[in-house]
Motif scaffolding. Structure first.
Motif, PDB file in Angstrom:
ATOM      1  N   ALA A   1      -4.161  23.043 -14.430  1.00  0.00           N
ATOM      2  CA  ALA A   1      -4.155  24.507 -14.604  1.00  0.00           C
ATOM      3  C   ALA A   1      -4.079  24.809 -16.101  1.00  0.00           C
ATOM      4  O   ALA A   1      -3.884  23.897 -16.910  1.00  0.00           O
ATOM      5  CB  ALA A   1      -2.948  25.103 -13.890  1.00  0.00           C
ATOM      6  N   LYS A   2      -4.216  26.088 -16.413  1.00  0.00           N
ATOM      7  CA  LYS A   2      -4.067  26.582 -17.796  1.00  0.00           C
ATOM      8  C   LYS A   2      -4.917  25.759 -18.769  1.00  0.00           C
ATOM      9  O   LYS A   2      -4.403  25.039 -19.639  1.00  0.00           O
ATOM     10  CB  LYS A   2      -2.597  26.564 -18.229  1.00  0.00           C
ATOM     11  CG  LYS A   2      -1.705  27.503 -17.414  1.00  0.00           C
ATOM     12  CD  LYS A   2      -1.851  28.942 -17.857  1.00  0.00           C
ATOM     13  CE  LYS A   2      -1.245  29.898 -16.867  1.00  0.00           C
ATOM     14  NZ  LYS A   2      -1.874  31.179 -16.757  1.00  0.00           N
TER      15      LYS A   2
ATOM     16  N   LEU B   1      -0.246  25.449  -5.818  1.00  0.00           N
ATOM     17  CA  LEU B   1      -0.061  25.532  -7.268  1.00  0.00           C
ATOM     18  C   LEU B   1       0.514  24.227  -7.832  1.00  0.00           C
ATOM     19  O   LEU B   1       0.224  23.859  -8.955  1.00  0.00           O
ATOM     20  CB  LEU B   1       0.865  26.710  -7.607  1.00  0.00           C
ATOM     21  CG  LEU B   1       0.311  28.098  -7.220  1.00  0.00           C
ATOM     22  CD1 LEU B   1       1.401  29.150  -7.249  1.00  0.00           C
ATOM     23  CD2 LEU B   1      -0.831  28.489  -8.152  1.00  0.00           C
TER      24      LEU B   1
ATOM     25  N   ASN C   1      -6.558  25.083   2.594  1.00  0.00           N
ATOM     26  CA  ASN C   1      -5.732  25.996   1.804  1.00  0.00           C
ATOM     27  C   ASN C   1      -5.520  25.399   0.426  1.00  0.00           C
ATOM     28  O   ASN C   1      -5.958  24.292   0.146  1.00  0.00           O
ATOM     29  CB  ASN C   1      -4.391  26.222   2.526  1.00  0.00           C
ATOM     30  CG  ASN C   1      -4.604  27.014   3.797  1.00  0.00           C
ATOM     31  OD1 ASN C   1      -4.887  28.197   3.767  1.00  0.00           O
ATOM     32  ND2 ASN C   1      -4.514  26.340   4.940  1.00  0.00           N
TER      33      ASN C   1
ATOM     34  N   GLU D   1      -7.398  33.258   9.485  1.00  0.00           N
ATOM     35  CA  GLU D   1      -6.726  34.541   9.250  1.00  0.00           C
ATOM     36  C   GLU D   1      -7.656  35.501   8.498  1.00  0.00           C
ATOM     37  O   GLU D   1      -7.743  36.674   8.798  1.00  0.00           O
ATOM     38  CB  GLU D   1      -5.476  34.197   8.454  1.00  0.00           C
ATOM     39  CG  GLU D   1      -4.885  35.198   7.586  1.00  0.00           C
ATOM     40  CD  GLU D   1      -3.898  34.467   6.642  1.00  0.00           C
ATOM     41  OE1 GLU D   1      -3.253  33.506   7.068  1.00  0.00           O
ATOM     42  OE2 GLU D   1      -3.791  34.898   5.491  1.00  0.00           O
TER      43      GLU D   1
ATOM     44  N   LYS E   1      -1.284  19.762 -11.886  1.00  0.00           N
ATOM     45  CA  LYS E   1      -0.740  20.376 -10.661  1.00  0.00           C
ATOM     46  C   LYS E   1      -0.049  19.324  -9.796  1.00  0.00           C
ATOM     47  O   LYS E   1       0.719  19.670  -8.907  1.00  0.00           O
ATOM     48  CB  LYS E   1      -1.850  21.080  -9.873  1.00  0.00           C
ATOM     49  CG  LYS E   1      -2.370  22.326 -10.581  1.00  0.00           C
ATOM     50  CD  LYS E   1      -3.246  23.146  -9.642  1.00  0.00           C
ATOM     51  CE  LYS E   1      -3.820  24.352 -10.338  1.00  0.00           C
ATOM     52  NZ  LYS E   1      -4.707  25.117  -9.471  1.00  0.00           N
TER      53      LYS E   1
ATOM     54  N   SER F   1       3.119  26.851  -3.166  1.00  0.00           N
ATOM     55  CA  SER F   1       1.880  27.641  -3.215  1.00  0.00           C
ATOM     56  C   SER F   1       2.149  29.100  -3.534  1.00  0.00           C
ATOM     57  O   SER F   1       1.212  29.892  -3.631  1.00  0.00           O
ATOM     58  CB  SER F   1       1.159  27.554  -1.861  1.00  0.00           C
ATOM     59  OG  SER F   1       1.075  26.224  -1.443  1.00  0.00           O
TER      60      SER F   1
ATOM     61  N   TYR G   1       4.242  34.302  -7.257  1.00  0.00           N
ATOM     62  CA  TYR G   1       2.805  34.525  -7.456  1.00  0.00           C
ATOM     63  C   TYR G   1       2.139  35.146  -6.234  1.00  0.00           C
ATOM     64  O   TYR G   1       1.337  36.042  -6.344  1.00  0.00           O
ATOM     65  CB  TYR G   1       2.110  33.209  -7.822  1.00  0.00           C
ATOM     66  CG  TYR G   1       0.685  33.427  -8.241  1.00  0.00           C
ATOM     67  CD1 TYR G   1       0.385  33.850  -9.533  1.00  0.00           C
ATOM     68  CD2 TYR G   1      -0.362  33.273  -7.334  1.00  0.00           C
ATOM     69  CE1 TYR G   1      -0.923  34.108  -9.914  1.00  0.00           C
ATOM     70  CE2 TYR G   1      -1.672  33.526  -7.703  1.00  0.00           C
ATOM     71  CZ  TYR G   1      -1.943  33.937  -8.993  1.00  0.00           C
ATOM     72  OH  TYR G   1      -3.245  34.203  -9.359  1.00  0.00           O
ATOM     73  N   SER G   2       2.502  34.665  -5.035  1.00  0.00           N
ATOM     74  CA  SER G   2       1.807  35.197  -3.846  1.00  0.00           C
ATOM     75  C   SER G   2       2.770  35.234  -2.658  1.00  0.00           C
ATOM     76  O   SER G   2       3.634  36.119  -2.596  1.00  0.00           O
ATOM     77  CB  SER G   2       0.556  34.380  -3.534  1.00  0.00           C
ATOM     78  OG  SER G   2       0.872  33.013  -3.369  1.00  0.00           O
ATOM     79  N   GLY G   3       2.677  34.294  -1.757  1.00  0.00           N
ATOM     80  CA  GLY G   3       3.554  34.300  -0.583  1.00  0.00           C
ATOM     81  C   GLY G   3       3.184  33.139   0.314  1.00  0.00           C
ATOM     82  O   GLY G   3       2.292  32.346  -0.005  1.00  0.00           O
ATOM     83  N   PHE G   4       3.866  33.045   1.429  1.00  0.00           N
ATOM     84  CA  PHE G   4       3.528  31.983   2.388  1.00  0.00           C
ATOM     85  C   PHE G   4       2.162  32.238   3.008  1.00  0.00           C
ATOM     86  O   PHE G   4       1.435  31.308   3.306  1.00  0.00           O
ATOM     87  CB  PHE G   4       4.591  31.917   3.503  1.00  0.00           C
ATOM     88  CG  PHE G   4       5.721  31.000   3.159  1.00  0.00           C
ATOM     89  CD1 PHE G   4       6.641  31.345   2.179  1.00  0.00           C
ATOM     90  CD2 PHE G   4       5.860  29.784   3.783  1.00  0.00           C
ATOM     91  CE1 PHE G   4       7.672  30.490   1.844  1.00  0.00           C
ATOM     92  CE2 PHE G   4       6.891  28.918   3.460  1.00  0.00           C
ATOM     93  CZ  PHE G   4       7.805  29.270   2.486  1.00  0.00           C
TER      94      PHE G   4
ATOM     95  N   ILE H   1       5.236  30.197  -9.486  1.00  0.00           N
ATOM     96  CA  ILE H   1       5.115  29.318 -10.648  1.00  0.00           C
ATOM     97  C   ILE H   1       6.519  29.297 -11.234  1.00  0.00           C
ATOM     98  O   ILE H   1       6.954  30.259 -11.864  1.00  0.00           O
ATOM     99  CB  ILE H   1       4.056  29.866 -11.630  1.00  0.00           C
ATOM    100  CG1 ILE H   1       2.689  29.917 -10.923  1.00  0.00           C
ATOM    101  CG2 ILE H   1       4.006  29.028 -12.894  1.00  0.00           C
ATOM    102  CD1 ILE H   1       1.626  30.708 -11.622  1.00  0.00           C
TER     103      ILE H   1
ATOM    104  N   ALA I   1      -9.784  30.518  -4.788  1.00  0.00           N
ATOM    105  CA  ALA I   1     -11.153  30.173  -5.166  1.00  0.00           C
ATOM    106  C   ALA I   1     -11.682  28.971  -4.391  1.00  0.00           C
ATOM    107  O   ALA I   1     -12.838  28.952  -3.959  1.00  0.00           O
ATOM    108  CB  ALA I   1     -11.184  29.876  -6.659  1.00  0.00           C
TER     109      ALA I   1
ATOM    110  N   GLY J   1      -0.683  32.478   5.474  1.00  0.00           N
ATOM    111  CA  GLY J   1      -0.857  31.699   6.703  1.00  0.00           C
ATOM    112  C   GLY J   1      -0.902  30.203   6.461  1.00  0.00           C
ATOM    113  O   GLY J   1      -1.279  29.450   7.359  1.00  0.00           O
ATOM    114  N   GLN J   2      -0.514  29.778   5.258  1.00  0.00           N
ATOM    115  CA  GLN J   2      -0.682  28.351   4.931  1.00  0.00           C
ATOM    116  C   GLN J   2       0.009  27.421   5.927  1.00  0.00           C
ATOM    117  O   GLN J   2      -0.612  26.522   6.493  1.00  0.00           O
ATOM    118  CB  GLN J   2      -0.181  28.086   3.515  1.00  0.00           C
ATOM    119  CG  GLN J   2      -0.295  26.648   3.146  1.00  0.00           C
ATOM    120  CD  GLN J   2      -0.260  26.385   1.650  1.00  0.00           C
ATOM    121  OE1 GLN J   2       0.492  25.552   1.205  1.00  0.00           O
ATOM    122  NE2 GLN J   2      -1.069  27.064   0.872  1.00  0.00           N
TER     123      GLN J   2
ATOM    124  N   ILE K   1      -6.699  31.651   1.225  1.00  0.00           N
ATOM    125  CA  ILE K   1      -6.960  32.539   0.090  1.00  0.00           C
ATOM    126  C   ILE K   1      -7.101  31.698  -1.176  1.00  0.00           C
ATOM    127  O   ILE K   1      -6.487  30.645  -1.297  1.00  0.00           O
ATOM    128  CB  ILE K   1      -5.823  33.581  -0.006  1.00  0.00           C
ATOM    129  CG1 ILE K   1      -6.221  34.772  -0.856  1.00  0.00           C
ATOM    130  CG2 ILE K   1      -4.515  32.968  -0.470  1.00  0.00           C
ATOM    131  CD1 ILE K   1      -5.363  36.013  -0.608  1.00  0.00           C
TER     132      ILE K   1
END
Ligand code: COA
Length: 437
Positions: free
Chosen positions: A365-366, A318, A315, A243, A372, A328, A336-339, A331, A223, A341-342, A221
């Motif tokens: 970033a930012k 962050l 994959n 996935e 990073k 990942s 921010y997201s989760g594990f 922050i 960009a 399928g990484q 997941i």
């Protein structure tokens, strides 16, 4: 025969959601299969219900159950934190469960996360009475098979997707008929700057250089994994075991670049569990025999992934520290997201013959103010991919090959692919820690 059965189960949304009781856990199908009609009807009953847990992974609809008046009636358990639930999770108004995507089914099956009611959004039954989980299988098949009660909204606009991706009408307790387009999720962020596009292009080119004809790919997941697909037009005989996928894949299939001919597991098939995509992909997967959707307990199982020779997983992360630990999913303390399928895919690709697990991200970033690549992960940032799991790290400045390397070699390789404006500072830190001298 099933037509009479089907009709006998059809009720209004209000009637269908009466099966939910206070204290229940309700599982909601994810992604573009979010069962919005059922979720809204359940929320209409909020004053009758208390302490209902609403569990799911990625969604792209704003859920009603998080509206302020729902507090105390519903509480969300995020097994992957996507945009619409992120604020609630970080304000303590919803919960987050860290878990590998391959193992959410394990906690359901073992009764650690028992499901009372599963809300599904399915295709209409075929001549044999089977409804497809459509464009998002993921955990929903496992949830439905283990739930005490299954309620489904059936939608003629839901694609019928092949694979281990069906439920029989007999297994559904209540049905609601809907007829609505699926929510579309384009992967390309319209706000991406020209400078970021250049960075993605450079990373895409670097990764394309690591991919060989006949490889089998997973794209995670974010960009960058999606952007890589644009740079594979010169390749041949690629396969897919992933996935998820998005619109970027379709052109490669139509050009014959992705054909699955060299896959060592399920050759010829695009093996996946869901799409995050637009109608272009929904039309592609509909009734398409080369598409094989299966639950993530199969697709993401590292032992299954490893049965694909030449498996390349792509994959993103962050933050990565000098030792190669990658965060990942948060922050700092902010989830921010989760594990996802990484780790499943990094481990599967690592065990695959000639496998190559890749983590790729822009070096900053930012608006280029934060590196990073860091000396130490920010307090609160947990390790998603461990330093023993990490292999290749790619930024727009190059490729760091960390697997089997010492901490000193890792720090050197990572500083060399950090943004130049942070390299002196990072080098100082590495010397302070005696990683470099
Ligand atoms: N410090 C502070 N903020 C940071 C940061 C850092 N080191 N790195 C990124 N950010 C910010 C970005 O600025 C951006 O902020 P915004 O939302 O305000 O624009 C946000 O965090 C997302 O960063 P970005 O790099 O754009 O993320 P992405 O969309 O490319 O996704 C991951 C990258 C890592 C979040 C995503 O891949 C993920 O969730 N991975 C975990 C699960 C996974 O890998 N699954 C794989 C199988 S599906």
């Amino acid at each position: 025969m099933y037509v009479a059965k089907y009709k006998s189960k059809v009720v209004s949304p209000e009637e269908a959601v009466k099966v939910v009781k206070s204290g229940n856990r309700v599982w909601l199908q994810a992604n573009s299969c979010y069962p919005k009609v059922l979720e809204h009807a359940m929320c209409d009953r909020y004053q009758e219900l208390n302490d209902v847990e609403v569990a799911h992974i990625t969604i792209f609809e704003k859920p009603r159950y998080l509206e302020p008046e729902m507090e105390g009636h519903f509480r969300h358990n995020a097994l992957f934190t996507s945009g619409h639930v992120r604020k609630a999770v970080n304000e303590g108004k919803a919960d987050f469960t860290p878990i590998f995507l391959s193992e959410i089914s394990t906690i359901i099956e073992r009764g650690i996360l028992p499901i009372d009611v599963a809300f599904l959004h399915l295709s209409c039954p075929d001549v044999h009475g089977y409804c497809s989980y459509g464009v998002s299988n993921a955990i929903s098949k496992t949830a439905a098979e283990n739930a005490k009660i299954v309620v489904a909204q059936l939608n003629p606009q839901m694609p019928r997707v092949h694979g281990d991706n069906f439920i029989h009408i007999d297994r559904i307790d209540r049905i609601v008929d809907v007829d609505e387009p699926l929510i579309e999720v384009p992967m390309v962020d319209p706000n991406v700057t020209e400078e970021d596009k250049k960075i993605y292009r450079r990373i895409g080119e670097l990764i394309a250089g690591m991919i060989k004809d006949g490889d089998t790919l997973q794209m995670g997941i974010g960009a960058i994994p999606d952007a890589v697909l644009n740079y594979l037009t010169e390749k041949n005989d690629l396969g897919i075991h992933t996935e998820m996928f998005s619109d970027g894949l379709i052109d490669l299939v139509e050009k014959g670049i992705v054909n699955g001919d060299k896959k060592t597991l399920l050759p010829g098939k695009i093996v996946a569990s869901f799409v995050i995509a637009t109608k272009k992909t929904f039309d592609f997967v509909n009734n398409n025999p080369i598409v094989e959707f299966r639950p993530t307990k199969f697709v993401n199982d590292p032992f299954i992934i490893a049965r694909n020779d030449n498996m390349v997983s792509i994959n993103s992360a962050l933050q990565v520290d000098f030792t190669g630990q990658a965060c990942s999913d948060s922050i700092g303390h902010r989830i921010y997201s989760g594990f996802g399928g990484q780790v499943d895919f990094i481990r599967g690709a690592s065990k695959s013959k000639n496998g190559r697990p890749i983590l790729a991200f822009a070096s900053t970033a930012k608006n280029h103010t934060i590196s990073k690549i860091v000396d130490t992960l920010t307090p609160g940032a947990g390790v998603t991919t461990s330093k023993a799991d990490i292999h290749y790290v790619v930024t727009e400045y190059g490729i760091a090959d960390l697997y089997g390397k010492t901490i000193r070699q890792r720090a050197r390789a990572l500083i060399d692919i950090a943004h130049p404006k942070f390299r002196d500072e990072l080098e100082q830190k590495a010397k302070e820690y005696k990683y470099l001298w």
